[in-house]
Design an enzyme around this catalytic site. Structure first.
Site, PDB file in Angstrom:
ATOM      1  NE  ARG A 143      -3.642  -2.442   0.118  1.00  0.00           N
ATOM      2  CZ  ARG A 143      -3.337  -3.541  -0.599  1.00  0.00           C
ATOM      3  NH1 ARG A 143      -2.312  -3.536  -1.446  1.00  0.00           N
ATOM      4  NH2 ARG A 143      -4.061  -4.619  -0.500  1.00  0.00           N
ATOM      5  CB  SER A 157      -8.927  -2.448   4.590  1.00  0.00           C
ATOM      6  OG  SER A 157      -9.428  -3.666   4.122  1.00  0.00           O
ATOM      7  CD  GLU A 160      -5.467  -0.275   2.802  1.00  0.00           C
ATOM      8  OE1 GLU A 160      -5.286  -1.253   3.560  1.00  0.00           O
ATOM      9  OE2 GLU A 160      -5.990  -0.364   1.683  1.00  0.00           O
TER      10      GLU A 160
HETATM   11  C1  LIG Z   1     -15.730  -1.040  -0.574  1.00  0.00           C
HETATM   12  C2  LIG Z   1     -14.256  -0.813  -0.782  1.00  0.00           C
HETATM   13  C3  LIG Z   1     -13.436  -1.900  -1.074  1.00  0.00           C
HETATM   14  C4  LIG Z   1     -12.057  -1.705  -1.261  1.00  0.00           C
HETATM   15  N1  LIG Z   1     -11.276  -2.786  -1.569  1.00  0.00           N
HETATM   16  C5  LIG Z   1      -9.955  -2.614  -1.751  1.00  0.00           C
HETATM   17  C6  LIG Z   1      -9.117  -3.733  -2.079  1.00  0.00           C
HETATM   18  O1  LIG Z   1      -9.564  -4.860  -2.237  1.00  0.00           O
HETATM   19  N2  LIG Z   1      -7.783  -3.500  -2.224  1.00  0.00           N
HETATM   20  C7  LIG Z   1      -7.235  -2.257  -2.084  1.00  0.00           C
HETATM   21  O2  LIG Z   1      -6.007  -2.107  -2.236  1.00  0.00           O
HETATM   22  N3  LIG Z   1      -8.008  -1.179  -1.789  1.00  0.00           N
HETATM   23  C8  LIG Z   1      -9.340  -1.324  -1.621  1.00  0.00           C
HETATM   24  N4  LIG Z   1     -10.122  -0.234  -1.323  1.00  0.00           N
HETATM   25  C9  LIG Z   1      -9.499   1.094  -1.135  1.00  0.00           C
HETATM   26  C10 LIG Z   1      -9.414   1.953  -2.420  1.00  0.00           C
HETATM   27  O3  LIG Z   1     -10.424   1.594  -3.346  1.00  0.00           O
HETATM   28  C11 LIG Z   1      -8.034   1.828  -3.070  1.00  0.00           C
HETATM   29  O4  LIG Z   1      -7.007   2.294  -2.217  1.00  0.00           O
HETATM   30  C12 LIG Z   1      -7.970   2.613  -4.389  1.00  0.00           C
HETATM   31  O5  LIG Z   1      -6.788   2.289  -5.052  1.00  0.00           O
HETATM   32  C13 LIG Z   1      -8.022   4.132  -4.179  1.00  0.00           C
HETATM   33  O6  LIG Z   1      -8.198   4.731  -5.444  1.00  0.00           O
HETATM   34  P1  LIG Z   1      -8.939   6.139  -5.615  1.00  0.00           P
HETATM   35  O7  LIG Z   1      -8.869   6.496  -7.033  1.00  0.00           O
HETATM   36  O8  LIG Z   1     -10.284   6.087  -5.004  1.00  0.00           O
HETATM   37  O9  LIG Z   1      -7.961   7.069  -4.773  1.00  0.00           O
HETATM   38  P2  LIG Z   1      -8.343   8.270  -3.802  1.00  0.00           P
HETATM   39  O10 LIG Z   1      -9.042   7.711  -2.605  1.00  0.00           O
HETATM   40  O11 LIG Z   1      -9.002   9.352  -4.538  1.00  0.00           O
HETATM   41  O12 LIG Z   1      -6.871   8.730  -3.373  1.00  0.00           O
HETATM   42  C14 LIG Z   1      -6.014   7.862  -2.665  1.00  0.00           C
HETATM   43  C15 LIG Z   1      -4.605   8.463  -2.690  1.00  0.00           C
HETATM   44  O13 LIG Z   1      -4.124   8.426  -4.035  1.00  0.00           O
HETATM   45  C16 LIG Z   1      -3.727   9.735  -4.449  1.00  0.00           C
HETATM   46  N5  LIG Z   1      -3.990   9.851  -5.888  1.00  0.00           N
HETATM   47  C17 LIG Z   1      -5.138   9.543  -6.543  1.00  0.00           C
HETATM   48  N6  LIG Z   1      -4.988   9.761  -7.854  1.00  0.00           N
HETATM   49  C18 LIG Z   1      -3.729  10.231  -8.032  1.00  0.00           C
HETATM   50  C19 LIG Z   1      -2.987  10.664  -9.167  1.00  0.00           C
HETATM   51  N7  LIG Z   1      -3.516  10.654 -10.389  1.00  0.00           N
HETATM   52  N8  LIG Z   1      -1.716  11.095  -8.983  1.00  0.00           N
HETATM   53  C20 LIG Z   1      -1.160  11.126  -7.742  1.00  0.00           C
HETATM   54  N9  LIG Z   1      -1.821  10.739  -6.632  1.00  0.00           N
HETATM   55  C21 LIG Z   1      -3.089  10.292  -6.778  1.00  0.00           C
HETATM   56  C22 LIG Z   1      -4.553  10.689  -3.605  1.00  0.00           C
HETATM   57  O14 LIG Z   1      -3.955  11.963  -3.524  1.00  0.00           O
HETATM   58  C23 LIG Z   1      -4.585   9.936  -2.273  1.00  0.00           C
HETATM   59  O15 LIG Z   1      -3.408  10.177  -1.535  1.00  0.00           O
HETATM   60  C24 LIG Z   1     -11.505  -0.402  -1.146  1.00  0.00           C
HETATM   61  C25 LIG Z   1     -12.344   0.691  -0.865  1.00  0.00           C
HETATM   62  C26 LIG Z   1     -13.705   0.488  -0.691  1.00  0.00           C
HETATM   63  C27 LIG Z   1     -14.587   1.672  -0.423  1.00  0.00           C
END
Ligand SMILES: Cc1cc2nc3c(=O)[nH]c(=O)nc-3n(C[C@H](O)[C@H](O)[C@H](O)COP(=O)(O)OP(=O)(O)OC[C@H]3O[C@@H](n4cnc5c(N)ncnc54)[C@H](O)[C@@H]3O)c2cc1C
Length: 304
Positions: free
Chosen positions: A177, A228, A298
């Protein structure tokens, strides 16, 4: 620094009206459905537009935050005193041989389906993760044995001054992560090239379906959350530690430790970020005092 009136005016001039939103409330942009307003949200539609916006923000020392799907975020009830750059407009997607190139704003589900349709295997694990390419690579998202680090070939990103650069696979500093992009918060991921394998379309869809069924059975997908809440502590499972402390179902205001999966904190409808923070502290204290294990979040925080 808080965005000035002049900066907001400049942004509204260089961006189309459907890409500039002053005083946007952030709760609907997060899967937790929590968070107050930002000063403005911008949605650049191209790499050049991102570079232009970044240059402007950095020249003026303005605070900003890059948001993908908002699925790993807890946003303060007071919101964020800066500019949110949301990546949803960066949604190009091309496939050439076994390489899939996707803009940072593509939902992970979309690229997994596109790969499967093209009989390319490797992204099935990402199908049920509700984030974007940018957030997924940044967090090195993973599930069911798959992880971004296994499929990323290279990424294009913009530096704080708007310069465009390329990062090779081994330069991503992928760890659990964690990645180069979490360590270099001023770098904006624009697009990623994934290296996939020739596969079988039907088998990929069947695999994604199987993983989705597992997810539905074990996670509280019917309620808003950020996935998580805690990272896996070395040698333990966060959910099991929380469960063994008898914390399933405890709540603070509208936030509850999910009775279905103890590592999920769910929003029962009216949770505030402060409710979630109080619950996080209760869980951390209980696990530390019972097992001597320190838990780390996380989920990323914004605006605190
Ligand atoms: C129901 C549910 C289930 C999930 N299951 C999983 C799972 O199985 N495995 C897992 O790993 N995660 C899981 N997650 C967590 C989440 O979906 C992941 O961490 C996902 O990768 C976050 O992506 P996001 O686009 O929503 O990022 P955001 O939440 O928008 O941002 C997360 C971080 O990434 C940065 N970021 C986003 N885009 C960029 C970019 N283009 N350039 C630089 N930085 C950037 C942001 O600044 C922030 O620090 C889950 C979440 C939920 C709600």
């Amino acid at each position: 620094m808080r965005p000035s009136k002049e900066l907001l005016q400049k942004l509204s001039q260089i961006l189309p009206s459907d890409a500039f939103f002053p005083d946007e409330v952030l709760a609907p942009h997060t899967t937790f459905r929590i968070g107050g307003p930002c000063v403005a949200m911008v949605l650049p539609q191209s790499m050049e537009s991102v570079a232009e916006v970044l240059q402007l923000l950095n020249e003026t020392g303005t605070s900003y935050f890059v948001m993908g799907g908002g699925s790993n975020l807890l946003v303060s009830d007071r919101g964020f005193d800066g500019i949110i750059i949301k990546t949803s407009g960066l949604n190009t997607l091309t496939i050439e041989d076994t390489k899939l190139t996707a803009g940072a704003g593509n939902p992970l589900g979309r690229i997994a389906v596109a790969a499967a349709k093209a009989s390319l295997a490797g992204l099935e694990f990402a199908h049920g993760i509700p984030g974007t390419v940018g957030g997924g690579v940044c967090m090195n998202a993973g599930a069911y044995g798959g992880e971004m680090s296994q499929v990323v070939l290279e990424s294009r990103y913009a530096t704080a001054c708007g310069e465009l650069r390329t990062l090779k696979a081994d330069e991503h500093a992928f760890a659990y992560r964690n990645s180069f992009f979490l360590q270099n918060r001023d770098c904006f991921l624009l697009e990623t090239v994934f290296s996939l394998k020739q596969g079988d379309s039907e088998a990929s869809f069947a695999h994604m379906h199987e993983l989705w069924e597992k997810r539905k059975a074990s996670q509280p997908l019917e309620l808003p959350s950020a996935g998580s809440m805690f990272k896996r502590p070395p040698g333990h499972f966060a959910g099991k530690l929380i469960d063994d402390c008898g914390l399933r179902g405890i709540s603070e205001g509208g936030a509850m430790v999910s009775p279905k999966h103890a590592n999920f904190i769910v929003n029962m409808g009216n949770a505030t970020a402060d409710d979630v923070l109080r619950l996080i502290e209760r869980v951390k204290e209980a696990v530390l005092s019972r097992f001597g294990v320190e838990m780390h979040c996380e989920v990323r925080r914004l605006g605190f």
